[in-house]
Design an enzyme around this catalytic site. Sequence first.
Site, PDB file in Angstrom:
ATOM      1  N   ASN A  68       3.963 -20.384  -8.185  1.00  0.00           N
ATOM      2  CA  ASN A  68       3.601 -21.697  -8.977  1.00  0.00           C
ATOM      3  C   ASN A  68       2.383 -21.394  -9.425  1.00  0.00           C
ATOM      4  O   ASN A  68       1.181 -21.527  -9.059  1.00  0.00           O
ATOM      5  CB  ASN A  68       3.400 -22.816  -7.732  1.00  0.00           C
ATOM      6  N   LYS A 104      -0.479 -19.987  -7.088  1.00  0.00           N
ATOM      7  CA  LYS A 104      -0.230 -20.197  -5.778  1.00  0.00           C
ATOM      8  C   LYS A 104       0.904 -19.557  -5.403  1.00  0.00           C
ATOM      9  O   LYS A 104       2.090 -19.541  -6.356  1.00  0.00           O
ATOM     10  CB  LYS A 104      -0.016 -21.616  -5.522  1.00  0.00           C
ATOM     11  N   ARG A 144       8.165 -21.986 -10.073  1.00  0.00           N
ATOM     12  CA  ARG A 144       8.372 -23.397 -10.207  1.00  0.00           C
ATOM     13  C   ARG A 144       7.738 -23.742 -11.567  1.00  0.00           C
ATOM     14  O   ARG A 144       6.662 -23.292 -12.469  1.00  0.00           O
ATOM     15  CB  ARG A 144       7.313 -24.182  -9.369  1.00  0.00           C
ATOM     16  N   HIS A 190       8.568 -33.821  -9.431  1.00  0.00           N
ATOM     17  CA  HIS A 190       8.999 -33.671  -8.064  1.00  0.00           C
ATOM     18  C   HIS A 190      10.450 -33.348  -7.702  1.00  0.00           C
ATOM     19  O   HIS A 190      10.682 -33.673  -6.398  1.00  0.00           O
ATOM     20  CB  HIS A 190       8.400 -34.774  -7.231  1.00  0.00           C
ATOM     21  N   GLY A 206       1.988 -37.896  -2.410  1.00  0.00           N
ATOM     22  CA  GLY A 206       0.993 -36.894  -2.365  1.00  0.00           C
ATOM     23  C   GLY A 206      -0.100 -37.392  -3.093  1.00  0.00           C
ATOM     24  O   GLY A 206      -0.195 -38.430  -3.721  1.00  0.00           O
ATOM     25  N   ARG A 262      -3.894 -41.310 -10.982  1.00  0.00           N
ATOM     26  CA  ARG A 262      -3.089 -41.759 -12.284  1.00  0.00           C
ATOM     27  C   ARG A 262      -3.050 -43.192 -12.164  1.00  0.00           C
ATOM     28  O   ARG A 262      -2.409 -43.665 -10.823  1.00  0.00           O
ATOM     29  CB  ARG A 262      -1.820 -40.877 -11.977  1.00  0.00           C
ATOM     30  N   ASP A 322      -8.601 -39.151  -2.129  1.00  0.00           N
ATOM     31  CA  ASP A 322      -8.025 -38.858  -0.806  1.00  0.00           C
ATOM     32  C   ASP A 322      -7.913 -39.948   0.103  1.00  0.00           C
ATOM     33  O   ASP A 322      -8.721 -40.527   0.226  1.00  0.00           O
ATOM     34  CB  ASP A 322      -8.832 -37.602  -0.309  1.00  0.00           C
ATOM     35  N   PHE A 323      -6.579 -40.139   0.553  1.00  0.00           N
ATOM     36  CA  PHE A 323      -6.377 -41.234   1.658  1.00  0.00           C
ATOM     37  C   PHE A 323      -7.195 -41.221   2.763  1.00  0.00           C
ATOM     38  O   PHE A 323      -7.301 -42.089   3.421  1.00  0.00           O
ATOM     39  CB  PHE A 323      -5.030 -41.317   1.769  1.00  0.00           C
ATOM     40  N   GLY A 365       1.749 -35.043   1.341  1.00  0.00           N
ATOM     41  CA  GLY A 365       0.628 -35.059   1.940  1.00  0.00           C
ATOM     42  C   GLY A 365       0.362 -36.563   2.757  1.00  0.00           C
ATOM     43  O   GLY A 365      -0.126 -36.690   4.149  1.00  0.00           O
ATOM     44  N   ILE A 366       0.622 -37.611   1.931  1.00  0.00           N
ATOM     45  CA  ILE A 366       0.261 -38.926   2.726  1.00  0.00           C
ATOM     46  C   ILE A 366       1.714 -39.350   3.374  1.00  0.00           C
ATOM     47  O   ILE A 366       1.724 -39.932   4.257  1.00  0.00           O
ATOM     48  CB  ILE A 366      -0.051 -40.169   1.473  1.00  0.00           C
ATOM     49  N   GLY A 367       2.822 -39.439   2.723  1.00  0.00           N
ATOM     50  CA  GLY A 367       4.004 -39.418   3.503  1.00  0.00           C
ATOM     51  C   GLY A 367       4.049 -38.940   4.825  1.00  0.00           C
ATOM     52  O   GLY A 367       4.782 -39.444   5.894  1.00  0.00           O
ATOM     53  N   GLU A 406       8.661 -27.444  -0.939  1.00  0.00           N
ATOM     54  CA  GLU A 406       9.251 -26.946  -2.283  1.00  0.00           C
ATOM     55  C   GLU A 406       9.569 -25.549  -2.289  1.00  0.00           C
ATOM     56  O   GLU A 406      10.241 -25.064  -3.137  1.00  0.00           O
ATOM     57  CB  GLU A 406       8.262 -27.859  -3.262  1.00  0.00           C
TER      58      GLU A 406
END
Length: 405
Positions: A18, A25, A102, A191, A219, A250, A292-293, A340-342, A392
């Site tokens: 990626n 990555k 990717r 995504h 995320g 965003r 960041d949540f 990450g959030i989900g 992914e």
Amino acid sequence: MKKYAEDEENMTYILVINAGSSSIKYQLIDMDNEEVKAKGLVERIGIEGSQLTHTTIGKEKLVVKKFLKDHGEGMQEVIKAMVDPVYGAVASMDEIQAIGHRVLHGGERFTQPSIVDEEVLDGIREYIELGPLHNPANIKGIETCMELMPGKPNVAVFDTAFHQTMPDYAYLYGIPYEAYKDYKIRKYGFHGTSHRYITMQIENKLGRKDLRIITCHLGNGSSLAAVKDGKCIDTSMGLTPLEGLIMGTRSGDIDPTAVTYLMKKYGMTAEETVNYLNKKSGVLGISGVSSDFRDLESAANEGNKKAQLALDMFVYRIKKYIGAFAAALGGVDVIAFAGGIGENDGYVRAECLKGMEYLGVCIDEEANKGRGELDITGEGSKVKVLVIPTNEELMIARETKALAL
Ligand code: AMP
């Protein structure tokens, strides 16, 4: 000697790349058991302070700090780490059968992953204007692998491909049709690899494909997809990843006139405004705290009203999209959370689905406190609610294996 040769013959290693504008990555996946054998990150390519971090599973981490001027030098460091006698994962790069990449934007041309040749590279180049940060980096990643590992098949897996099944009335914008005909301005969605992976996991788990699913990838970038019988019929991101949900930085959906008004009032150029909407907006811009949540929730718990407002806006937008997609699907059988959030944030999951009993959705508060893959469906809920950790890289490796081996 014979034993080694036999082992080598049986191994199916796929390298997943990626490539970002200043990073690579990667993961090496053993496809015989779908396990990660090694992974790493090259960061700050072409910038002061570049470094590689490599971990072969079961071995110590390797960190190399040295200036890497381009993706070619970055990839050379990856190969060195991969075959290092102490920290490495393979004796030689020949043990790797194929490379999966990717790729962000495949436009309308790529509805499926593709084995890379000159024509495919030209196709990826064609969409640079729509993915100006990612597509050039993806091309560099592919070209570097072709050069440094000649003869190995490279497969491009597109973030947009899964959404290519959307009907025209869902993907077209309400602007003159010429804009689509001349410049292919339409909704593409992103995504896709994650939404596809989540869909397949659900199909396997429930043992059927005739499902109406809403996949929520939440995320740093967030998007929802409406999936009917395994095919995407709508998604929240658009021509670029800026449309749809309010995200980390965003804005998501916004009246286009607000954009020209912003430009006038703040004296920003078109490019500055796009940057403002992509990088300075979202929950970061609203809260002034963080994207960041974890930071947002601790600030909200300490009484920061703007942090709470950002969280409220984030979940409200998701709730609206779930309602819209349930209508588009003609009902919903499964709602799944990932990203990450989900995957980690039970508070967000619960808030998104609060008050949805009218749709037959309720969750089990206790189950929602769990970690990893979860079934958080509440008692009497007509809709299954699942947490499906996305992967992914594995999806890219599976697509690469299916196409190249
Ligand atoms: P991703 O882009 O999928 O890697 O997601 C990254 C985002 O996930 C971070 O910016 C956080 O907002 C969020 N995140 C990660 N871990 C947690 C957690 N334990 N609780 C809440 N949010 C989290």
